[in-house]
Design an enzyme around this catalytic site. Sequence first.
Site, PDB file in Angstrom:
ATOM      1  N   ARG A  25       0.830  -1.207   0.000  1.00  0.00           N
ATOM      2  CA  ARG A  25       0.000   0.000   0.000  1.00  0.00           C
ATOM      3  C   ARG A  25       0.869   1.264   0.000  1.00  0.00           C
ATOM      4  O   ARG A  25       0.552   2.251  -0.661  1.00  0.00           O
ATOM      5  CB  ARG A  25      -0.945  -0.009   1.207  1.00  0.00           C
ATOM      6  CG  ARG A  25      -2.060  -1.042   1.027  1.00  0.00           C
ATOM      7  CD  ARG A  25      -2.941  -1.114   2.234  1.00  0.00           C
ATOM      8  NE  ARG A  25      -4.071  -2.004   2.046  1.00  0.00           N
ATOM      9  CZ  ARG A  25      -5.010  -2.224   2.967  1.00  0.00           C
ATOM     10  NH1 ARG A  25      -4.952  -1.614   4.130  1.00  0.00           N
ATOM     11  NH2 ARG A  25      -6.013  -3.031   2.736  1.00  0.00           N
ATOM     12  N   ASP A 119     -16.781   8.439   8.980  1.00  0.00           N
ATOM     13  CA  ASP A 119     -15.599   7.598   8.770  1.00  0.00           C
ATOM     14  C   ASP A 119     -14.374   8.489   8.957  1.00  0.00           C
ATOM     15  O   ASP A 119     -14.486   9.720   8.920  1.00  0.00           O
ATOM     16  CB  ASP A 119     -15.605   6.985   7.358  1.00  0.00           C
ATOM     17  CG  ASP A 119     -14.739   5.730   7.281  1.00  0.00           C
ATOM     18  OD1 ASP A 119     -15.268   4.619   7.457  1.00  0.00           O
ATOM     19  OD2 ASP A 119     -13.512   5.860   7.074  1.00  0.00           O
TER      20      ASP A 119
HETATM   21  C1  SAM Z   1     -14.286  -2.567   6.855  1.00  0.00           C
HETATM   22  S1  SAM Z   1     -14.947  -0.957   6.873  1.00  0.00           S
HETATM   23  C2  SAM Z   1     -16.537  -1.251   7.643  1.00  0.00           C
HETATM   24  C3  SAM Z   1     -17.678  -0.620   6.868  1.00  0.00           C
HETATM   25  C4  SAM Z   1     -19.066  -0.959   7.377  1.00  0.00           C
HETATM   26  N1  SAM Z   1     -19.240  -0.546   8.749  1.00  0.00           N
HETATM   27  C5  SAM Z   1     -19.366  -2.426   7.220  1.00  0.00           C
HETATM   28  O1  SAM Z   1     -19.486  -3.135   8.223  1.00  0.00           O
HETATM   29  O2  SAM Z   1     -19.493  -2.890   6.082  1.00  0.00           O
HETATM   30  C6  SAM Z   1     -14.010  -0.211   8.211  1.00  0.00           C
HETATM   31  C7  SAM Z   1     -13.988   1.306   8.159  1.00  0.00           C
HETATM   32  O3  SAM Z   1     -13.477   1.802   9.398  1.00  0.00           O
HETATM   33  C8  SAM Z   1     -12.811   3.019   9.132  1.00  0.00           C
HETATM   34  N2  SAM Z   1     -11.919   3.349  10.260  1.00  0.00           N
HETATM   35  C9  SAM Z   1     -10.738   2.781  10.604  1.00  0.00           C
HETATM   36  N3  SAM Z   1     -10.236   3.368  11.693  1.00  0.00           N
HETATM   37  C10 SAM Z   1     -11.116   4.346  12.057  1.00  0.00           C
HETATM   38  C11 SAM Z   1     -11.153   5.309  13.105  1.00  0.00           C
HETATM   39  N4  SAM Z   1     -10.175   5.391  14.009  1.00  0.00           N
HETATM   40  N5  SAM Z   1     -12.204   6.148  13.163  1.00  0.00           N
HETATM   41  C12 SAM Z   1     -13.206   6.077  12.243  1.00  0.00           C
HETATM   42  N6  SAM Z   1     -13.227   5.189  11.223  1.00  0.00           N
HETATM   43  C13 SAM Z   1     -12.199   4.331  11.136  1.00  0.00           C
HETATM   44  C14 SAM Z   1     -12.071   2.745   7.836  1.00  0.00           C
HETATM   45  O4  SAM Z   1     -11.740   3.936   7.151  1.00  0.00           O
HETATM   46  C15 SAM Z   1     -13.085   1.867   7.075  1.00  0.00           C
HETATM   47  O5  SAM Z   1     -13.840   2.634   6.169  1.00  0.00           O
END
Ligand code: SAM
Length: 246
Positions: A25, A119
């Site tokens: 990445r 997010d």
């Molecule tokens: C795998 S996705 C989950 C999306 C959705 N909630 C689902 O279950 O399909 C995880 C998301 O968490 C976000 N994320 C990671 N660390 C975070 C943080 N500290 N605060 C807010 N969002 C965060 C990432 O950017 C990513 O878009």
Amino acid sequence: MLAGLVYQETGISLSDNKVDLVKARIAKRMRKTHIRTLKDYIGVIENDSNEFACFIDAMTTNHTYFFRENKHIEYLLENLAGGVRHRIWSAACSSGEEPYSMAIQLSEAGLAFEIHASDISDSMLETASRGIYPKDRTRCVPLPLVQRYFQQGHNKWQGHYKIKSGIREQVKFFKYNLISDPAQEQYDVIFCRNVMIYFDHETRQHVVNKLYQSLRPGGLFAIGQSESLVGVEHPFKYLRPSIYCK
Ligand SMILES: C[S@@+](CC[C@H](N)C(=O)[O-])C[C@H]1O[C@@H](n2cnc3c(N)ncnc32)[C@H](O)[C@@H]1O
């Protein structure tokens, strides 16, 4: 050092078995920014907040799709009262499929709601606000709902769907870092799904405390189906797997 930066900013623990993924990445960002050495790249992210945001974007896993783990939304349909407006927060919404899936199904059920979705990733929030997705992301959406709530893309957007404006306007997106931003105003429902799996125990505890504070008494809290609050101290009442109540 880079893993430390990611942990500090996002709470995401990049374990040793992710080294190759992280390297790939970072290499992609370096190619994109025409930076030749890792040392130079580190220098750039230390001084350039735009590239730092892109770096954080690149380190997060954003996988999601419409109607993913839909049992949680089905639970809302069975249990939310009619005649009142429900305040719902999709925390860590990625590119928006989760809050739009809620909006579609709650609208279908005739429930009144406002959905806020957040997010940490700028690029995911941009995609979410635009509401255009490859068709594959809708593979779990029943066809009649696809026809009612999505517009077919043409020409350059062939193979894509756009969420219709009636649904798009019902979701408000905002940037929110689960680690460092303060607890929010009281919500009736909070979804925080498939993000805490990337956090260590201490971070998970911190996030659960904050989300507990952001819920009104009696409010519902959903985590991902493969996640668990085992080992986290919390006063939630367990309702069913991955669903809790304050
Ligand atoms: C795998 S996705 C989950 C999306 C959705 N909630 C689902 O279950 O399909 C995880 C998301 O968490 C976000 N994320 C990671 N660390 C975070 C943080 N500290 N605060 C807010 N969002 C965060 C990432 O950017 C990513 O878009």
